[in-house]
Design an enzyme around this catalytic site. Structure first.
Site, PDB file in Angstrom:
ATOM      1  N   GLY A 239     -96.621 -23.253  -3.976  1.00 18.53           N
ATOM      2  CA  GLY A 239     -95.331 -22.669  -3.653  1.00 18.53           C
ATOM      3  C   GLY A 239     -94.752 -22.985  -2.294  1.00 18.53           C
ATOM      4  O   GLY A 239     -93.580 -22.693  -2.040  1.00 18.53           O
ATOM      5  N   GLU A 282    -102.995 -24.109  -4.797  1.00 21.08           N
ATOM      6  CA  GLU A 282    -102.538 -25.100  -5.780  1.00 21.08           C
ATOM      7  C   GLU A 282    -101.198 -25.729  -5.369  1.00 21.08           C
ATOM      8  O   GLU A 282    -100.218 -25.639  -6.106  1.00 21.08           O
ATOM      9  CB  GLU A 282    -102.333 -24.429  -7.143  1.00 21.08           C
ATOM     10  CG  GLU A 282    -103.561 -23.771  -7.716  1.00 21.08           C
ATOM     11  CD  GLU A 282    -103.260 -22.972  -8.983  1.00 21.08           C
ATOM     12  OE1 GLU A 282    -104.206 -22.635  -9.690  1.00 21.08           O
ATOM     13  OE2 GLU A 282    -102.074 -22.687  -9.258  1.00 21.08           O
ATOM     14  N   PRO A 283    -101.135 -26.373  -4.226  1.00 22.63           N
ATOM     15  CA  PRO A 283     -99.855 -26.945  -3.824  1.00 22.63           C
ATOM     16  C   PRO A 283     -99.501 -28.187  -4.649  1.00 22.63           C
ATOM     17  O   PRO A 283    -100.373 -28.978  -4.996  1.00 22.63           O
ATOM     18  CB  PRO A 283    -100.099 -27.334  -2.361  1.00 22.63           C
ATOM     19  CG  PRO A 283    -101.567 -27.598  -2.280  1.00 22.63           C
ATOM     20  CD  PRO A 283    -102.215 -26.666  -3.269  1.00 22.63           C
ATOM     21  N   ARG A 285     -95.605 -29.467  -4.580  1.00 19.26           N
ATOM     22  CA  ARG A 285     -94.476 -30.001  -3.821  1.00 19.26           C
ATOM     23  C   ARG A 285     -94.846 -30.357  -2.380  1.00 19.26           C
ATOM     24  O   ARG A 285     -94.462 -31.411  -1.880  1.00 19.26           O
ATOM     25  CB  ARG A 285     -93.365 -28.949  -3.811  1.00 19.26           C
ATOM     26  CG  ARG A 285     -92.037 -29.441  -3.289  1.00 19.26           C
ATOM     27  CD  ARG A 285     -91.060 -28.283  -3.113  1.00 19.26           C
ATOM     28  NE  ARG A 285     -91.035 -27.382  -4.225  1.00 19.26           N
ATOM     29  CZ  ARG A 285     -90.204 -27.484  -5.271  1.00 19.26           C
ATOM     30  NH1 ARG A 285     -89.322 -28.457  -5.308  1.00 19.26           N
ATOM     31  NH2 ARG A 285     -90.251 -26.607  -6.254  1.00 19.26           N
ATOM     32  N   CYS A 351     -73.915 -38.978 -19.888  1.00 27.77           N
ATOM     33  CA  CYS A 351     -72.588 -38.579 -20.379  1.00 27.77           C
ATOM     34  C   CYS A 351     -72.349 -37.075 -20.293  1.00 27.77           C
ATOM     35  O   CYS A 351     -71.957 -36.436 -21.273  1.00 27.77           O
ATOM     36  CB  CYS A 351     -72.435 -39.017 -21.825  1.00 27.77           C
ATOM     37  SG  CYS A 351     -73.661 -38.224 -22.852  1.00 27.77           S
ATOM     38  N   GLU A 352     -72.653 -36.495 -19.152  1.00 31.94           N
ATOM     39  CA  GLU A 352     -72.403 -35.059 -18.971  1.00 31.94           C
ATOM     40  C   GLU A 352     -71.817 -34.852 -17.585  1.00 31.94           C
ATOM     41  O   GLU A 352     -72.300 -35.456 -16.614  1.00 31.94           O
ATOM     42  CB  GLU A 352     -73.719 -34.260 -19.081  1.00 31.94           C
ATOM     43  CG  GLU A 352     -74.341 -34.354 -20.452  1.00 31.94           C
ATOM     44  CD  GLU A 352     -75.366 -33.265 -20.724  1.00 31.94           C
ATOM     45  OE1 GLU A 352     -75.273 -32.196 -20.092  1.00 31.94           O
ATOM     46  OE2 GLU A 352     -76.230 -33.516 -21.565  1.00 31.94           O
ATOM     47  N   TYR A 380     -91.913 -33.220  -8.972  1.00 32.44           N
ATOM     48  CA  TYR A 380     -90.971 -32.837 -10.029  1.00 32.44           C
ATOM     49  C   TYR A 380     -89.827 -33.847 -10.145  1.00 32.44           C
ATOM     50  O   TYR A 380     -88.694 -33.484 -10.433  1.00 32.44           O
ATOM     51  CB  TYR A 380     -90.443 -31.411  -9.805  1.00 32.44           C
ATOM     52  CG  TYR A 380     -91.559 -30.426  -9.537  1.00 32.44           C
ATOM     53  CD1 TYR A 380     -92.427 -30.060 -10.553  1.00 32.44           C
ATOM     54  CD2 TYR A 380     -91.784 -29.909  -8.255  1.00 32.44           C
ATOM     55  CE1 TYR A 380     -93.485 -29.199 -10.312  1.00 32.44           C
ATOM     56  CE2 TYR A 380     -92.840 -29.041  -8.013  1.00 32.44           C
ATOM     57  CZ  TYR A 380     -93.683 -28.693  -9.047  1.00 32.44           C
ATOM     58  OH  TYR A 380     -94.726 -27.842  -8.793  1.00 32.44           O
TER      59      TYR A 380
HETATM   60  N1  LLP Z   1     -99.642 -23.423  -9.662  1.00 33.35           N
HETATM   61  C1  LLP Z   1     -98.976 -23.012 -10.755  1.00 33.35           C
HETATM   62  C2  LLP Z   1     -99.650 -22.146 -11.720  1.00 33.35           C
HETATM   63  C3  LLP Z   1     -97.653 -23.428 -10.957  1.00 33.35           C
HETATM   64  O1  LLP Z   1     -97.008 -23.015 -12.036  1.00 33.35           O
HETATM   65  C4  LLP Z   1     -97.037 -24.274 -10.015  1.00 33.35           C
HETATM   66  C5  LLP Z   1     -95.672 -24.720 -10.187  1.00 33.35           C
HETATM   67  C6  LLP Z   1     -97.788 -24.695  -8.891  1.00 33.35           C
HETATM   68  C7  LLP Z   1     -99.087 -24.231  -8.746  1.00 33.35           C
HETATM   69  C8  LLP Z   1     -97.250 -25.632  -7.858  1.00 33.35           C
HETATM   70  O2  LLP Z   1     -96.177 -25.108  -7.128  1.00 33.35           O
HETATM   71  P1  LLP Z   1     -95.567 -25.917  -5.885  1.00 33.35           P
HETATM   72  O3  LLP Z   1     -96.609 -25.943  -4.790  1.00 33.35           O
HETATM   73  O4  LLP Z   1     -95.238 -27.290  -6.328  1.00 33.35           O
HETATM   74  O5  LLP Z   1     -94.377 -25.140  -5.514  1.00 33.35           O
HETATM   75  N2  LLP Z   1     -89.719 -28.030 -11.396  1.00 33.35           N
HETATM   76  C9  LLP Z   1     -89.472 -27.115 -10.317  1.00 33.35           C
HETATM   77  C10 LLP Z   1     -90.721 -26.482  -9.803  1.00 33.35           C
HETATM   78  C11 LLP Z   1     -91.516 -25.777 -10.882  1.00 33.35           C
HETATM   79  C12 LLP Z   1     -92.811 -25.236 -10.391  1.00 33.35           C
HETATM   80  C13 LLP Z   1     -93.645 -24.780 -11.527  1.00 33.35           C
HETATM   81  N3  LLP Z   1     -94.926 -24.313 -11.147  1.00 33.35           N
HETATM   82  C14 LLP Z   1     -88.717 -27.848  -9.212  1.00 33.35           C
HETATM   83  O6  LLP Z   1     -88.451 -29.036  -9.373  1.00 33.35           O
HETATM   84  O7  LLP Z   1     -88.357 -27.261  -8.201  1.00 33.35           O
END
Ligand code: LLP
Length: 427
Positions: A239, A282-283, A285, A351-352, A380
């Site tokens: 997150g 669990e990073p 991004r 086309c949107e 992502y």
């Molecule tokens: N752990 C779990 C259980 C998750 O569902 C996610 C992301 C993460 C870890 C990793 O989160 P991060 O560190 O990447 O924030 N497609 C969206 C983001 C969706 C995130 C879904 N879950 C975007 O492009 O912003």
């Protein structure tokens, strides 16, 4: 990123040359930056003065390219996987099963079977899943180490589509049911309850919510401890946000900032209970986001209600701007030394009317044939791509201090047809 000869350089490579050699659209990932981001996390959470042992599991949904997963494996990262496909890729990359957590709120019988057979940890998202998993473990005669996914009911200030720990959200067991679900887990012969897991959301820039989640998770750990249930780990999910815009860059938190919020809470609470649980993060991004750009050629410049710059990559290849109103910096990669003089809206080929990559941006005067680089697309980006509008997916290259390797071939028209069948009666 350096500027030479008016061209953008990325990972020590002239991206204009990359576009000529590999064509566009093209995802370009910088291996050096990827390794630096991982090491930064590891340095922070591996400091000798912390009592907490931390494992970092990359969220594979952010970027499932096998070469990139290989780099992660080499750096000693674990993986959070959300499907059997992600699990397969992760194993192929050489990430050991002890460092894999199989997540998901809707796991099929096959998913559960694959997870148990692979011997990875499983994050159980509901009571229903728990009993289905117990049946699978009995049938296979194999024990499964599990965590329960907690819905902690905390509210990060992010786009609602990516806030996952609200009580309204579909993820995790409701907070007040956790203890009874854990007690139920203890009843199953082949289920070993090892941890609690949560993930509160994504692109979080204000970190106080992580403290709130850590406290709530430790309240549960304490209640379980009082009932004689001892865990091995607490997983606080991913997150941590990144600086997509100049405004975000001013406040963007680092892994160090995250550690400052959560480690004192975890250390205090564990010390007072006499426990020594491992922390899992669990990073996705914050590991991969900044490490890639998407190169795209300009097909048309059209003065209309606005001046539109139509490029060859749209939401088929980068859906974030459309799906989350997300901001991605764009630059003209072949006009790096020219002054931003004109207000443009950069649109894709889909086309949107929603296919807008960048709204109202000041750029140097753009011409057909110019090269646009969309920044911070390593998380992502490709992983959310599609073949919408009959557009084969693009290629990916990995750059590393001046070297270049193709890590995914460009799809062709044959890939649009590969899985399609026409019934004989229609032939
Ligand atoms: N752990 C779990 C259980 C998750 O569902 C996610 C992301 C993460 C870890 C990793 O989160 P991060 O560190 O990447 O924030 N497609 C969206 C983001 C969706 C995130 C879904 N879950 C975007 O492009 O912003």
């Amino acid at each position: 990123m350096a500027k030479e000869d008016n061209h953008l350089f990325f990972g020590g490579v002239d991206v204009v040359e990359l576009a000529e050699r590999y064509g566009t659209p093209l995802y370009v990932t910088d291996e050096t930056m990827l390794r630096a981001n991982i090491r930064n996390y590891k340095r922070t959470f591996g400091k000798p003065n912390t009592d907490i042992d931390t494992d970092i599991f990359f969220a594979v949904k952010a970027n499932g390219n096998l070469a990139i997963l290989k780099v992660l494996a080499q750096e000693g990262m674990g993986a959070d996987v959300f499907s059997a496909g992600e699990l397969h890729l992760t194993k192929l990359a050489g990430i050991p099963r002890e460092k894999i957590l199989f997540n998901g709120n809707s796991k099929s019988e096959d998913d559960l079977r694959t997870a148990v057979e692979s011997g990875v940890k499983i994050s159980v998202d509901s009571r229903d899943e728990l009993s289905a998993l117990a049946a699978v473990t009995d049938e296979l005669g194999k024990e499964a180490a599990i965590a329960i996914r907690v819905n902690p009911d905390v509210s990060p200030a992010v786009n609602p589509k990516i806030a996952t720990g609200l009580k309204e959200s579909q993820f995790g067991v409701p907070y007040h049911e956790i203890i009874s679900v854990c007690e139920e887990a203890e009843q199953y012969r082949n289920i070993a309850l090892k941890g609690l897991h949560c993930h509160i959301g994504s692109q979080i820039l204000k970190l106080n919510v992580f403290g709130e989640a850590a406290e709530k998770m430790m309240n549960l750990v304490e209640q379980l401890h009082e009932r004689g249930m001892e865990l091995e780990f607490v997983d606080l999910g991913g997150g941590l946000g990144i600086g997509y815009s100049d405004e975000d860059k001013k406040i963007v938190p680092t892994p160090d900032d995250l550690a400052e919020v959560i480690l004192p809470i975890l250390t205090d609470r564990m010390n007072s209970l006499g426990l020594n649980l491992k922390l899992i993060l669990e990073p996705g991004r914050s590991i991969a986001g900044t490490t890639a750009i998407l190169l795209s050629h300009v097909n048309a410049v059209k003065p209309a209600h606005k001046i539109f710059v139509a490029i060859d990559a749209g939401f088929n290849l980068l859906i974030r701007p459309v799906m989350y109103d997300a901001y991605h910096e764009v630059v003209v990669a072949n006009r790096q030394n020219e002054r931003a003089s004109t207000l443009y809206t950069v649109v894709g080929p889909v086309c949107e009317s929603g296919d807008i990559i960048a709204k109202d941006r000041m750029l140097p005067a753009v011409k057909r044939g110019d090269l646009i680089a969309i920044q911070d697309v390593g998380a992502y980006g490709f992983s959310m791509s599609s073949q919408y509008n009959g557009r084969p997916r693009c290629a990916e290259v990995l750059v590393n201090d001046g070297t270049v390797d193709l890590i995914r071939s460009r799809e062709g028209i044959e890939d649009l047809l590969r899985t399609q069948k026409v019934p004989d009666r229609l032939m």
